[in-house]
Design an enzyme around this catalytic site. Structure first.
Site, PDB file in Angstrom:
ATOM      1  N   ASN A 185      -5.413  12.394   1.159  1.00 16.31           N
ATOM      2  CA  ASN A 185      -4.491  11.613   1.966  1.00 16.31           C
ATOM      3  C   ASN A 185      -5.281  10.819   2.994  1.00 16.31           C
ATOM      4  OD1 ASN A 185      -1.645  10.937   2.418  1.00 16.31           O
ATOM      5  ND2 ASN A 185      -1.930  11.913   4.431  1.00 16.31           N
ATOM      6  N   LYS A 186      -4.579   9.985   3.743  1.00 15.68           N
ATOM      7  CA  LYS A 186      -5.217   9.120   4.722  1.00 15.68           C
ATOM      8  C   LYS A 186      -6.233   9.845   5.593  1.00 15.68           C
ATOM      9  CE  LYS A 186      -4.879   5.690   4.810  1.00 15.68           C
ATOM     10  NZ  LYS A 186      -5.791   4.841   4.042  1.00 15.68           N
TER      11      LYS A 186
ATOM     12  N   ARG B 229       0.869  -1.165   0.000  1.00 17.78           N
ATOM     13  CA  ARG B 229       0.000   0.000   0.000  1.00 17.78           C
ATOM     14  C   ARG B 229       0.910   1.220   0.000  1.00 17.78           C
ATOM     15  NH1 ARG B 229       2.650   1.808   3.816  1.00 17.78           N
ATOM     16  NH2 ARG B 229       1.193   3.537   3.767  1.00 17.78           N
ATOM     17  N   GLY B 230       0.279   2.368  -0.203  1.00 21.30           N
ATOM     18  CA  GLY B 230       1.059   3.603  -0.368  1.00 21.30           C
ATOM     19  C   GLY B 230       1.072   3.966  -1.832  1.00 21.30           C
ATOM     20  N   ALA B 231       0.739   5.199  -2.151  1.00 21.85           N
ATOM     21  CA  ALA B 231       0.543   5.565  -3.558  1.00 21.85           C
ATOM     22  C   ALA B 231       1.701   5.180  -4.481  1.00 21.85           C
ATOM     23  CB  ALA B 231       0.230   7.066  -3.638  1.00 21.85           C
TER      24      ALA B 231
ATOM     25  N   ARG C 181      -7.504  -0.085  -6.547  1.00 24.63           N
ATOM     26  CA  ARG C 181      -7.715   0.969  -5.528  1.00 24.63           C
ATOM     27  C   ARG C 181      -7.920   2.283  -6.264  1.00 24.63           C
ATOM     28  NH1 ARG C 181      -4.082   1.297  -0.335  1.00 24.63           N
ATOM     29  NH2 ARG C 181      -6.017   2.160   0.510  1.00 24.63           N
TER      30      ARG C 181
ATOM     31  N   GLN D 202      -1.544   2.199  10.161  1.00 24.97           N
ATOM     32  CA  GLN D 202      -0.285   2.317   9.411  1.00 24.97           C
ATOM     33  C   GLN D 202       0.791   3.003  10.269  1.00 24.97           C
ATOM     34  OE1 GLN D 202      -3.311   3.022   8.114  1.00 24.97           O
ATOM     35  NE2 GLN D 202      -3.408   2.680   5.900  1.00 24.97           N
TER      36      GLN D 202
ATOM     37  N   ASP E  30      -2.013  10.892  -1.654  1.00 25.68           N
ATOM     38  CA  ASP E  30      -2.411   9.855  -2.611  1.00 25.68           C
ATOM     39  C   ASP E  30      -2.828  10.446  -3.940  1.00 25.68           C
ATOM     40  OD1 ASP E  30      -2.876   8.684   0.251  1.00 25.68           O
ATOM     41  OD2 ASP E  30      -2.694   6.982  -1.123  1.00 25.68           O
TER      42      ASP E  30
HETATM   43  C1  LIG Z   1       3.647   7.936   0.062  1.00 23.05           C
HETATM   44  S1  LIG Z   1       1.976   7.684  -0.261  1.00 23.05           S
HETATM   45  C2  LIG Z   1       1.451   7.171   1.294  1.00 23.05           C
HETATM   46  C3  LIG Z   1      -0.002   7.414   1.493  1.00 23.05           C
HETATM   47  O1  LIG Z   1      -0.756   6.225   1.200  1.00 23.05           O
HETATM   48  C4  LIG Z   1      -1.400   5.835   2.387  1.00 23.05           C
HETATM   49  O2  LIG Z   1      -2.638   5.225   2.177  1.00 23.05           O
HETATM   50  P1  LIG Z   1      -2.757   3.601   2.214  1.00 23.05           P
HETATM   51  O3  LIG Z   1      -1.944   3.128   3.369  1.00 23.05           O
HETATM   52  O4  LIG Z   1      -4.249   3.366   2.384  1.00 23.05           O
HETATM   53  O5  LIG Z   1      -2.244   3.149   0.870  1.00 23.05           O
HETATM   54  C5  LIG Z   1      -1.576   7.126   3.137  1.00 23.05           C
HETATM   55  O6  LIG Z   1      -2.607   7.926   2.577  1.00 23.05           O
HETATM   56  C6  LIG Z   1      -0.231   7.735   2.930  1.00 23.05           C
HETATM   57  O7  LIG Z   1      -0.101   9.100   3.178  1.00 23.05           O
END
Ligand SMILES: CSC[C@H]1O[C@H](OP(=O)(O)O)[C@H](O)[C@@H]1O
Length: 367
Positions: free
Chosen positions: A265-266, A66-68, A109, A214, A255
């Protein structure tokens, strides 16, 4: 060694420079895609191996990775797997077998634009390749280049962001925008890593980031592994920590960023930005230009992923809320550009983001 030659070496070796970054959650090993299963951290370090693009799409949706930027890089390697399979089953008609797996990957996603950005780059290449030539190697070269470029962008953002942070600062971060969310080194955590290395940051406050945790499970793990001074706090403690006057910056990832500087973002980021404004604390968003969606005029147009209510009503798969209770679980929220002090990208720093200042960034990069 110049960057071009260095990148060619990576491509030939089909590897990414490990000397320049920390943990890497995505690796291409012996012709297969390997993902560190982030659902099991910090208790277990388990790598999963993939040779099928459709299974990778499920892994992205299930947040194995996960993570953009990390899901964009993962999708790029998955296109290589799709091309290998398509060539094996269809020969010179292989391109006809590419549309379905790429669509599944894109649908895995909806919020992080890096996913579509990477798939579009891979699609532009595969469509231009000759029908009668096996496509795998050339697509792999591009996937490795996307991966390596992300790591280099993170180091550049680390330098640009750290410069803005006064010596002896305490900062707060939300979710995980670290090495685990990228090709390596991290975006928000890249700035934090560089800020610590330069003696500018003395402590990191880590929001747990419910419901997927996270922060508690991933950011805390990354920082502790590198002996970076930090402490974990419940999300609901963020406001009083800011009121204490100890915190100079809130530093987060993104994101998707709209053309006017609004940021997805989250979930929880929007509330932190309001609190930061109230307490006169700097609010920094760190993201590569692959996170900017120039086609979207503002944040209201960014699709927000709605995840399973069970992520809210359960903790570590144990029911914590009464059976039958409904739960809403938006995975992201939108922070208006007016609440953001700086957006740090590898192409430069946007202060007080607006349509105009974002345009200046775009023009400077000739994107
Ligand atoms: C460097 S992008 C990280 C970004 O992605 C995370 O979401 P997820 O864990 O659901 O993929 C979160 O928004 C982070 O800031």
């Amino acid at each position: 060694m110049d960057a071009v030659k260095q990148s060619l070496l990576f491509v030939i070796g089909v590897s990414v420079d490990k000397t320049k970054t920390s943990i890497q959650p995505v690796e291409w090993r012996d012709g297969r895609l390997c993902l560190l299963d982030q659902r099991r951290l910090p208790a277990e370090t388990v790598w999963l191996t993939f040779d099928d693009a459709n299974t990778v799409a499920h892994a992205i949706h299930d947040m194995v990775v996960r993570g953009a930027p990390a899901i964009g890089i993962t999708a790029a390697y998955a296109v290589v797997l799709a091309a290998r399979h398509a060539w094996n089953i269809a020969g010179v008609n292989w391109k006809q077998a590419m549309t379905a797996p790429i669509a599944r990957l894109e649908a895995s996603r909806p919020t992080a634009v890096n996913l579509k950005w990477a798939l579009d780059k891979m699609s532009d290449l595969y469509l231009a390749l000759p029908d009668e030539q096996a496509p795998e190697q050339q697509l792999l070269e591009l996937a490795v280049q996307i991966h390596q470029s992300d790591i280099e962008a993170n180091h550049q953002m680390g330098r640009l962001g750290a410069e803005l942070i006064e010596t002896g600062s305490q900062v707060m971060t939300h979710c995980n925008a670290g090495a685990l969310a990228t090709g390596g080194f991290g975006t928000a955590l890249g700035v934090i890593r560089q800020g610590v290395a330069e003696g500018r940051i003395e402590h990191v406050h880590v929001n747990e980031t419910r419901p997927w945790l996270q922060g508690a499970r991933l950011t805390a793990w990354e920082l502790l592994n590198e002996n970076i001074a930090c402490s974990l706090n419940a999300d609901v403690a963020a406001a009083s920590l800011m009121a204490s006057g100890r915190i100079s910056w809130i530093i987060v990832g993104a994101d998707r960023i709209a053309a006017n500087g609004d940021v997805a973002n989250k979930i929880g980021t929007y509330g932190l930005a309001i609190l930061a404004k109230y307490h006169r604390i700097g609010f920094m968003v760190v993201a590569p230009t692959s996170t900017i969606d120039w086609q979207l005029s503002d944040g209201d147009l960014i699709p927000i992923e709605q995840r399973s209510p069970a992520e809210v009503t359960q903790l570590a798969e144990k029911q914590i809320a009464p059976e039958g209770i409904d739960a809403v679980n938006p995975a992201f929220d939108i922070t208006p550009a007016s609440l953001i002090d700086v957006i740090v990208t590898e192409a430069g720093v946007v202060r007080q983001p607006t349509v105009e200042t974002m345009k200046a960034l775009q023009n400077g990069r000739n994107m």
